[in-house]
Design a protein around this motif. Sequence first.
Motif, PDB file in Angstrom:
ATOM      1  N   PHE A  40     -36.669  24.992 100.839  1.00 47.58           N
ATOM      2  CA  PHE A  40     -37.939  25.819 100.278  1.00 47.58           C
ATOM      3  C   PHE A  40     -39.286  25.277 100.550  1.00 47.58           C
ATOM      4  CE2 PHE A  40     -34.407  26.705  97.218  1.00 47.58           C
ATOM      5  CZ  PHE A  40     -34.361  28.263  97.211  1.00 47.58           C
ATOM      6  N   PRO A  41     -40.370  26.102 100.774  1.00 48.42           N
ATOM      7  CA  PRO A  41     -41.541  25.566 101.387  1.00 48.42           C
ATOM      8  C   PRO A  41     -42.086  24.501 100.477  1.00 48.42           C
ATOM      9  CG  PRO A  41     -41.516  27.779 100.964  1.00 48.42           C
ATOM     10  CD  PRO A  41     -40.175  27.358 100.674  1.00 48.42           C
ATOM     11  N   SER A  42     -41.906  24.586  99.140  1.00 49.79           N
ATOM     12  CA  SER A  42     -42.491  23.574  98.292  1.00 49.79           C
ATOM     13  C   SER A  42     -41.581  23.266  96.947  1.00 49.79           C
ATOM     14  CB  SER A  42     -43.888  23.966  97.784  1.00 49.79           C
ATOM     15  OG  SER A  42     -43.619  24.981  96.945  1.00 49.79           O
ATOM     16  N   ILE A  43     -41.874  22.498  96.185  1.00 51.57           N
ATOM     17  CA  ILE A  43     -41.293  21.853  95.388  1.00 51.57           C
ATOM     18  C   ILE A  43     -41.333  23.028  94.224  1.00 51.57           C
ATOM     19  CG2 ILE A  43     -41.144  20.325  93.140  1.00 51.57           C
ATOM     20  CD1 ILE A  43     -41.949  18.000  95.139  1.00 51.57           C
ATOM     21  N   ILE A  44     -42.703  23.626  93.706  1.00 49.11           N
ATOM     22  CA  ILE A  44     -42.835  24.714  92.883  1.00 49.11           C
ATOM     23  C   ILE A  44     -42.080  25.804  93.216  1.00 49.11           C
ATOM     24  CG2 ILE A  44     -44.975  25.611  94.140  1.00 49.11           C
ATOM     25  CD1 ILE A  44     -44.288  25.240  90.180  1.00 49.11           C
ATOM     26  N   ASP A  45     -42.009  26.212  94.672  1.00 47.42           N
ATOM     27  CA  ASP A  45     -41.027  27.138  94.981  1.00 47.42           C
ATOM     28  C   ASP A  45     -39.352  27.026  94.729  1.00 47.42           C
ATOM     29  OD1 ASP A  45     -42.954  29.050  96.319  1.00 47.42           O
ATOM     30  OD2 ASP A  45     -43.134  27.690  98.169  1.00 47.42           O
ATOM     31  N   THR A  46     -39.031  25.851  94.883  1.00 52.66           N
ATOM     32  CA  THR A  46     -37.640  25.481  94.566  1.00 52.66           C
ATOM     33  C   THR A  46     -37.585  25.684  92.836  1.00 52.66           C
ATOM     34  OG1 THR A  46     -37.932  23.913  96.055  1.00 52.66           O
ATOM     35  CG2 THR A  46     -35.994  23.718  94.741  1.00 52.66           C
ATOM     36  N   LEU A  47     -38.532  25.017  92.054  1.00 51.97           N
ATOM     37  CA  LEU A  47     -38.600  25.466  90.468  1.00 51.97           C
ATOM     38  C   LEU A  47     -38.444  26.728  90.249  1.00 51.97           C
ATOM     39  CD1 LEU A  47     -40.902  22.471  89.680  1.00 51.97           C
ATOM     40  CD2 LEU A  47     -38.365  22.584  89.222  1.00 51.97           C
ATOM     41  N   ILE A  48     -39.366  27.632  90.888  1.00 51.61           N
ATOM     42  CA  ILE A  48     -39.312  29.007  90.591  1.00 51.61           C
ATOM     43  C   ILE A  48     -37.967  29.795  91.003  1.00 51.61           C
ATOM     44  CG2 ILE A  48     -40.230  31.400  91.308  1.00 51.61           C
ATOM     45  CD1 ILE A  48     -43.006  29.577  91.675  1.00 51.61           C
ATOM     46  N   GLU A  83     -44.583  37.831  89.095  1.00 52.95           N
ATOM     47  CA  GLU A  83     -44.722  37.045  87.768  1.00 52.95           C
ATOM     48  C   GLU A  83     -45.014  35.403  87.949  1.00 52.95           C
ATOM     49  OE1 GLU A  83     -42.140  36.369  83.976  1.00 52.95           O
ATOM     50  OE2 GLU A  83     -42.743  38.524  84.412  1.00 52.95           O
ATOM     51  N   THR A  84     -44.295  34.956  88.763  1.00 55.85           N
ATOM     52  CA  THR A  84     -44.367  33.466  88.922  1.00 55.85           C
ATOM     53  C   THR A  84     -45.228  33.090  90.112  1.00 55.85           C
ATOM     54  OG1 THR A  84     -42.361  33.584  90.166  1.00 55.85           O
ATOM     55  CG2 THR A  84     -42.511  33.050  87.702  1.00 55.85           C
ATOM     56  N   LYS A  85     -45.760  34.058  91.066  1.00 54.17           N
ATOM     57  CA  LYS A  85     -46.608  33.824  92.254  1.00 54.17           C
ATOM     58  C   LYS A  85     -47.878  33.048  91.559  1.00 54.17           C
ATOM     59  CE  LYS A  85     -49.177  35.967  95.808  1.00 54.17           C
ATOM     60  NZ  LYS A  85     -49.184  34.694  96.594  1.00 54.17           N
ATOM     61  N   ASP A  86     -48.183  31.793  92.156  1.00 55.77           N
ATOM     62  CA  ASP A  86     -49.451  30.882  91.800  1.00 55.77           C
ATOM     63  C   ASP A  86     -49.456  30.370  90.303  1.00 55.77           C
ATOM     64  OD1 ASP A  86     -50.374  31.221  94.510  1.00 55.77           O
ATOM     65  OD2 ASP A  86     -51.319  33.106  93.684  1.00 55.77           O
ATOM     66  N   ILE A  87     -47.980  30.186  89.987  1.00 52.11           N
ATOM     67  CA  ILE A  87     -47.866  29.996  88.425  1.00 52.11           C
ATOM     68  C   ILE A  87     -48.102  28.249  88.386  1.00 52.11           C
ATOM     69  CG2 ILE A  87     -45.361  29.410  88.696  1.00 52.11           C
ATOM     70  CD1 ILE A  87     -45.330  30.566  85.800  1.00 52.11           C
ATOM     71  N   SER A  88     -48.577  27.897  87.368  1.00 51.58           N
ATOM     72  CA  SER A  88     -48.947  26.374  87.232  1.00 51.58           C
ATOM     73  C   SER A  88     -47.528  25.570  86.633  1.00 51.58           C
ATOM     74  CB  SER A  88     -49.762  25.943  86.276  1.00 51.58           C
ATOM     75  OG  SER A  88     -49.394  26.356  84.850  1.00 51.58           O
ATOM     76  N   LEU A  89     -47.434  24.440  86.860  1.00 47.41           N
ATOM     77  CA  LEU A  89     -46.045  23.820  86.463  1.00 47.41           C
ATOM     78  C   LEU A  89     -45.955  23.801  84.959  1.00 47.41           C
ATOM     79  CD1 LEU A  89     -43.865  22.074  87.780  1.00 47.41           C
ATOM     80  CD2 LEU A  89     -45.369  20.158  87.302  1.00 47.41           C
ATOM     81  N   LYS A  90     -47.110  23.841  84.299  1.00 44.26           N
ATOM     82  CA  LYS A  90     -47.043  23.760  82.948  1.00 44.26           C
ATOM     83  C   LYS A  90     -46.486  25.046  82.380  1.00 44.26           C
ATOM     84  CE  LYS A  90     -50.115  23.092  78.730  1.00 44.26           C
ATOM     85  NZ  LYS A  90     -51.483  22.650  78.542  1.00 44.26           N
ATOM     86  N   ASP A  91     -47.039  26.365  82.822  1.00 44.21           N
ATOM     87  CA  ASP A  91     -46.837  27.533  82.792  1.00 44.21           C
ATOM     88  C   ASP A  91     -45.578  27.742  83.002  1.00 44.21           C
ATOM     89  OD1 ASP A  91     -49.097  28.167  81.475  1.00 44.21           O
ATOM     90  OD2 ASP A  91     -50.100  29.356  83.216  1.00 44.21           O
ATOM     91  N   LEU A  92     -44.798  27.385  84.109  1.00 46.19           N
ATOM     92  CA  LEU A  92     -43.388  27.468  84.668  1.00 46.19           C
ATOM     93  C   LEU A  92     -42.642  26.827  83.526  1.00 46.19           C
ATOM     94  CD1 LEU A  92     -41.148  28.749  86.440  1.00 46.19           C
ATOM     95  CD2 LEU A  92     -41.618  26.409  87.680  1.00 46.19           C
TER      96      LEU A  92
END
Length: 169
Positions: A40-48, A83-92
Amino acid sequence: MTENHSLSMYKYNTWANNTLLKHLKQLPEGICDTNIKSVFPSIIDTLIHIYIIDRGWYSILTKEYRSDDYETIKASVDRLVAETKDISLKDLEKKQQLLAADVQSFIESHDMNYRDTFSGVSMTYGEVFIHIVNHGTYHRGNITAMLYQLDQKGVPTDYGVYLYYATQA
């Protein structure tokens, strides 16, 4: 440990996700959003991705939609992506925790030996949860590799580590 294997495994999965999220929150700001060449392009994208797939399985298990209703699934995925586009780690993390509580309640109130067909594949509910846990484990491993690419350390989330900490509590 509980005798409900699906519940035990899902509790492990939740612990592993929470352990990883806690670790990620301690890293330098922006690490999770850094673009790298990986699965995935980033860690947050993987978490999402983990969250969206877990949410999708929950929706199928709760009969929100059928596993072969691909138009509804695509619409649901598109909605979750938006809904998760540009979501913060805390909100995810909050979304993941709410979902984990719902899934745990589902496991506690359903027969894990119940067999159903999901897009032509016959699986018990328990087998679905094995799949969900394996999927999360696989992608947490991706995130560990991504962290090393970013000169950061990972955090152990192996099942054996979970069992060790569970017996210490």
